[in-house]
Design a protein around this motif. Structure first.
Motif, PDB file in Angstrom:
ATOM      1  N   ILE A 176      11.972   7.566 -28.161  1.00  0.00           N
ATOM      2  CA  ILE A 176      10.544   7.283 -27.995  1.00  0.00           C
ATOM      3  C   ILE A 176      10.123   7.758 -26.608  1.00  0.00           C
ATOM      4  CG2 ILE A 176       8.770   5.494 -27.977  1.00  0.00           C
ATOM      5  CD1 ILE A 176      10.803   3.749 -29.615  1.00  0.00           C
ATOM      6  N   ALA A 177       9.317   8.806 -26.551  1.00  0.00           N
ATOM      7  CA  ALA A 177       8.791   9.281 -25.270  1.00  0.00           C
ATOM      8  C   ALA A 177       7.544   8.488 -24.919  1.00  0.00           C
ATOM      9  CB  ALA A 177       8.478  10.768 -25.344  1.00  0.00           C
ATOM     10  N   HIS A 178       7.450   8.093 -23.671  1.00  0.00           N
ATOM     11  CA  HIS A 178       6.414   7.154 -23.246  1.00  0.00           C
ATOM     12  C   HIS A 178       5.646   7.745 -22.068  1.00  0.00           C
ATOM     13  CE1 HIS A 178       5.626   2.804 -21.532  1.00  0.00           C
ATOM     14  NE2 HIS A 178       4.511   3.473 -21.749  1.00  0.00           N
ATOM     15  N   LEU A 179       4.397   8.137 -22.324  1.00  0.00           N
ATOM     16  CA  LEU A 179       3.481   8.605 -21.290  1.00  0.00           C
ATOM     17  C   LEU A 179       2.449   7.515 -21.017  1.00  0.00           C
ATOM     18  CD1 LEU A 179       2.658  12.181 -22.666  1.00  0.00           C
ATOM     19  CD2 LEU A 179       4.514  11.544 -21.125  1.00  0.00           C
ATOM     20  N   SER A 180       1.815   7.590 -19.854  1.00  0.00           N
ATOM     21  CA  SER A 180       0.784   6.597 -19.560  1.00  0.00           C
ATOM     22  C   SER A 180      -0.174   7.112 -18.504  1.00  0.00           C
ATOM     23  CB  SER A 180       1.420   5.288 -19.078  1.00  0.00           C
ATOM     24  OG  SER A 180       0.507   4.210 -19.187  1.00  0.00           O
ATOM     25  N   ASP A 181      -1.389   6.576 -18.546  1.00  0.00           N
ATOM     26  CA  ASP A 181      -2.381   6.772 -17.488  1.00  0.00           C
ATOM     27  C   ASP A 181      -2.579   8.251 -17.173  1.00  0.00           C
ATOM     28  OD1 ASP A 181      -3.004   3.845 -16.332  1.00  0.00           O
ATOM     29  OD2 ASP A 181      -0.932   3.960 -16.988  1.00  0.00           O
ATOM     30  N   LEU A 182      -3.061   8.978 -18.189  1.00  0.00           N
ATOM     31  CA  LEU A 182      -3.305  10.413 -18.051  1.00  0.00           C
ATOM     32  C   LEU A 182      -4.573  10.695 -17.245  1.00  0.00           C
ATOM     33  CD1 LEU A 182      -2.620  11.426 -21.771  1.00  0.00           C
ATOM     34  CD2 LEU A 182      -0.967  11.006 -19.951  1.00  0.00           C
ATOM     35  N   ARG A 213      15.736  17.678 -25.016  1.00  0.00           N
ATOM     36  CA  ARG A 213      16.690  17.857 -26.104  1.00  0.00           C
ATOM     37  C   ARG A 213      17.674  16.691 -26.111  1.00  0.00           C
ATOM     38  NH1 ARG A 213      13.269  20.774 -27.056  1.00  0.00           N
ATOM     39  NH2 ARG A 213      13.291  22.980 -27.652  1.00  0.00           N
ATOM     40  N   PRO A 214      17.830  16.038 -27.267  1.00  0.00           N
ATOM     41  CA  PRO A 214      17.072  16.264 -28.489  1.00  0.00           C
ATOM     42  C   PRO A 214      15.611  15.882 -28.320  1.00  0.00           C
ATOM     43  CG  PRO A 214      18.403  14.292 -28.685  1.00  0.00           C
ATOM     44  CD  PRO A 214      18.806  14.940 -27.403  1.00  0.00           C
ATOM     45  N   ARG A 215      14.781  16.386 -29.196  1.00  0.00           N
ATOM     46  CA  ARG A 215      13.355  16.126 -29.082  1.00  0.00           C
ATOM     47  C   ARG A 215      13.052  14.681 -29.482  1.00  0.00           C
ATOM     48  NH1 ARG A 215       9.598  20.752 -31.370  1.00  0.00           N
ATOM     49  NH2 ARG A 215       8.268  19.791 -29.784  1.00  0.00           N
ATOM     50  N   PRO A 216      12.122  14.048 -28.793  1.00  0.00           N
ATOM     51  CA  PRO A 216      11.741  12.676 -29.171  1.00  0.00           C
ATOM     52  C   PRO A 216      11.213  12.608 -30.603  1.00  0.00           C
ATOM     53  CG  PRO A 216      10.910  13.226 -26.992  1.00  0.00           C
ATOM     54  CD  PRO A 216      11.431  14.502 -27.582  1.00  0.00           C
ATOM     55  N   ASP A 217      11.415  11.463 -31.218  1.00  0.00           N
ATOM     56  CA  ASP A 217      10.931  11.243 -32.580  1.00  0.00           C
ATOM     57  C   ASP A 217       9.470  10.834 -32.618  1.00  0.00           C
ATOM     58  OD1 ASP A 217      13.536  11.466 -34.084  1.00  0.00           O
ATOM     59  OD2 ASP A 217      14.042   9.886 -32.652  1.00  0.00           O
ATOM     60  N   VAL A 218       9.001  10.196 -31.556  1.00  0.00           N
ATOM     61  CA  VAL A 218       7.632   9.694 -31.502  1.00  0.00           C
ATOM     62  C   VAL A 218       7.206   9.666 -30.044  1.00  0.00           C
ATOM     63  CG1 VAL A 218       8.438   7.297 -31.445  1.00  0.00           C
ATOM     64  CG2 VAL A 218       6.113   7.775 -32.193  1.00  0.00           C
ATOM     65  N   VAL A 219       5.911   9.788 -29.810  1.00  0.00           N
ATOM     66  CA  VAL A 219       5.347   9.725 -28.462  1.00  0.00           C
ATOM     67  C   VAL A 219       4.356   8.568 -28.420  1.00  0.00           C
ATOM     68  CG1 VAL A 219       4.009  10.932 -26.685  1.00  0.00           C
ATOM     69  CG2 VAL A 219       5.629  12.215 -28.134  1.00  0.00           C
ATOM     70  N   ILE A 220       4.461   7.735 -27.389  1.00  0.00           N
ATOM     71  CA  ILE A 220       3.510   6.646 -27.206  1.00  0.00           C
ATOM     72  C   ILE A 220       2.781   6.839 -25.870  1.00  0.00           C
ATOM     73  CG2 ILE A 220       4.893   5.080 -28.599  1.00  0.00           C
ATOM     74  CD1 ILE A 220       5.712   3.627 -26.019  1.00  0.00           C
ATOM     75  N   ILE A 221       1.530   6.401 -25.816  1.00  0.00           N
ATOM     76  CA  ILE A 221       0.740   6.456 -24.589  1.00  0.00           C
ATOM     77  C   ILE A 221       0.111   5.078 -24.378  1.00  0.00           C
ATOM     78  CG2 ILE A 221      -1.126   7.568 -23.323  1.00  0.00           C
ATOM     79  CD1 ILE A 221      -0.718  10.058 -25.002  1.00  0.00           C
ATOM     80  N   GLU A 256       3.563  17.550 -30.910  1.00  0.00           N
ATOM     81  CA  GLU A 256       3.928  17.801 -32.304  1.00  0.00           C
ATOM     82  C   GLU A 256       4.477  16.563 -32.995  1.00  0.00           C
ATOM     83  OE1 GLU A 256       6.628  21.060 -31.956  1.00  0.00           O
ATOM     84  OE2 GLU A 256       5.094  22.441 -31.190  1.00  0.00           O
ATOM     85  N   GLN A 257       4.937  15.589 -32.250  1.00  0.00           N
ATOM     86  CA  GLN A 257       5.488  14.373 -32.836  1.00  0.00           C
ATOM     87  C   GLN A 257       4.372  13.398 -33.224  1.00  0.00           C
ATOM     88  OE1 GLN A 257       6.374  15.716 -29.919  1.00  0.00           O
ATOM     89  NE2 GLN A 257       8.596  15.720 -29.657  1.00  0.00           N
ATOM     90  N   PRO A 258       4.685  12.411 -34.054  1.00  0.00           N
ATOM     91  CA  PRO A 258       3.729  11.326 -34.273  1.00  0.00           C
ATOM     92  C   PRO A 258       3.326  10.714 -32.941  1.00  0.00           C
ATOM     93  CG  PRO A 258       5.554  11.168 -35.829  1.00  0.00           C
ATOM     94  CD  PRO A 258       5.927  12.245 -34.855  1.00  0.00           C
ATOM     95  N   LEU A 259       2.046  10.414 -32.805  1.00  0.00           N
ATOM     96  CA  LEU A 259       1.495   9.952 -31.535  1.00  0.00           C
ATOM     97  C   LEU A 259       0.848   8.588 -31.729  1.00  0.00           C
ATOM     98  CD1 LEU A 259       0.714  10.593 -28.562  1.00  0.00           C
ATOM     99  CD2 LEU A 259      -1.329  11.735 -29.467  1.00  0.00           C
ATOM    100  N   LEU A 260       1.247   7.617 -30.917  1.00  0.00           N
ATOM    101  CA  LEU A 260       0.716   6.257 -30.989  1.00  0.00           C
ATOM    102  C   LEU A 260       0.022   5.937 -29.677  1.00  0.00           C
ATOM    103  CD1 LEU A 260       3.798   4.454 -32.602  1.00  0.00           C
ATOM    104  CD2 LEU A 260       1.777   5.349 -33.765  1.00  0.00           C
ATOM    105  N   LEU A 261      -1.209   5.437 -29.769  1.00  0.00           N
ATOM    106  CA  LEU A 261      -2.059   5.257 -28.603  1.00  0.00           C
ATOM    107  C   LEU A 261      -2.671   3.865 -28.567  1.00  0.00           C
ATOM    108  CD1 LEU A 261      -4.221   8.459 -29.239  1.00  0.00           C
ATOM    109  CD2 LEU A 261      -2.251   8.354 -27.718  1.00  0.00           C
ATOM    110  N   ILE A 262      -2.806   3.336 -27.369  1.00  0.00           N
ATOM    111  CA  ILE A 262      -3.648   2.162 -27.156  1.00  0.00           C
ATOM    112  C   ILE A 262      -4.587   2.467 -25.993  1.00  0.00           C
ATOM    113  CG2 ILE A 262      -2.097   0.401 -28.098  1.00  0.00           C
ATOM    114  CD1 ILE A 262      -1.232  -0.174 -25.196  1.00  0.00           C
ATOM    115  N   PRO A 263      -5.756   1.835 -25.954  1.00  0.00           N
ATOM    116  CA  PRO A 263      -6.682   2.081 -24.842  1.00  0.00           C
ATOM    117  C   PRO A 263      -6.302   1.293 -23.601  1.00  0.00           C
ATOM    118  CG  PRO A 263      -7.649   0.552 -26.388  1.00  0.00           C
ATOM    119  CD  PRO A 263      -6.332   0.969 -26.987  1.00  0.00           C
ATOM    120  N   GLY A 264      -6.816   1.766 -22.461  1.00  0.00           N
ATOM    121  CA  GLY A 264      -6.690   1.035 -21.210  1.00  0.00           C
ATOM    122  C   GLY A 264      -8.062   0.675 -20.684  1.00  0.00           C
TER     123      GLY A 264
END
Length: 265
Positions: free
Chosen positions: A3-9, A39-47, A71-79
């Motif tokens: 699970i790749a986790h990005l935040s506060d873009l 690598r390996p590529r994440p299965d899902v990305v969350i922000i 390209e992965q499924p993307l899950l988002l919540i607002p800030g």
């Protein structure tokens, strides 16, 4: 499961700098490029929130364009910097749970780890609030599969970091969240954004961690009278790696190109 986790873009309209100083859009693109190189590529990305900076329609147009590269499924919540209605409209194809009100969701079909999005934002305010309605919703979501490994994502962290100029904007009524999480030992991690720094602690009988921002870092200032400040520290993301033998392992991943590889470990 990765699970790749990005935040506060803090995405801005085309050609506009974040706070008039920093090209957050370019830094977002660099984060996505780095994400693709894993690598390996994440299965899902969350922000975990603050996709954009001022909740403007032009910012959400830019966000959709930039995030379309994932390209992965993307899950988002607002800030707190997001506009809930515009956020919902921009990402309507994600089947956001409600037509109005908080944008909670449960994603259980992406791998062994169930991901729960908990929208604790308070429109027009910078703090979050774990109110009774959010607590009841989370209790119901966790009870659907009480023994399934679970990650809960929210924006404002439910603790005081010690940084005086960010702590007034934490998640209020954090004890409600802690009590609920304590009842479900299968919650592997609570993850947040908002503070533009990586932090970790025990919370509600599990582990909680905050993600760094893909743009500026809020200064690590622990003096009571410290003045607010941000820095262009190396941006980073988190990578949550779930394995049956260990559960969830969280890695801090700096974004960029660095010397190496070198022939030793």
């Amino acid at each position: 499961m990765l699970i790749a986790h990005l935040s506060d873009l803090h995405i801005r309209p085309q050609g506009v700098l974040y706070q008039g100083l920093v090209d957050s859009n370019k830094m977002c693109k660099q984060a996505i490029e780095h994400l693709h190189a894993l690598r390996p590529r994440p299965d899902v990305v969350i922000i975990t929130g603050d996709l954009v900076d001022e909740g403007l329609p032009a910012e959400y147009e830019m966000a959709k364009m930039l995030l379309a590269g994932i390209e992965q499924p993307l899950l988002l919540i607002p800030g707190n910097h997001d506009d809930r209605a515009r956020f919902r409209a921009a990402f309507a194809e994600q089947s956001l749970a409600a037509s109005e009100g908080p944008l909670h969701f449960v994603a259980a079909g992406l791998g062994p780890v169930r991901i729960i999005g908990l929208d604790i934002t308070v429109p027009g305010q910078h703090h979050g609030d774990m109110d009774e309605a959010a607590q009841a919703w989370l209790e119901g979501a966790l009870a659907q599969e009480p023994e399934r490994p679970t990650l809960i994502m929210l924006h404002q962290p439910p603790f005081l970091s010690g940084i005086p100029y960010i702590d007034p904007y934490a998640c209020f009524n954090a004890q409600r969240l802690a009590r609920t999480v304590e009842r479900y030992p299968a919650v592997e991690r609570v993850v947040c954004g908002h503070v533009h720094r990586a932090m970790q602690l025990r919370f509600g009988g599990t582990l909680l961690c905050t993600a760094p921002s893909t743009t500026t870092a809020i200064g690590l200032a622990l003096e009571p009278g410290a003045e607010e400040a941000s820095y262009l520290e190396p941006p980073a993301l988190l990578l949550h790696h779930w394995k049956p033998d260990t559960g969830l392992i969280t890695h801090w991943v700096p974004i960029g190109a660095f010397p190496g590889p070198m022939p030793f470990a």
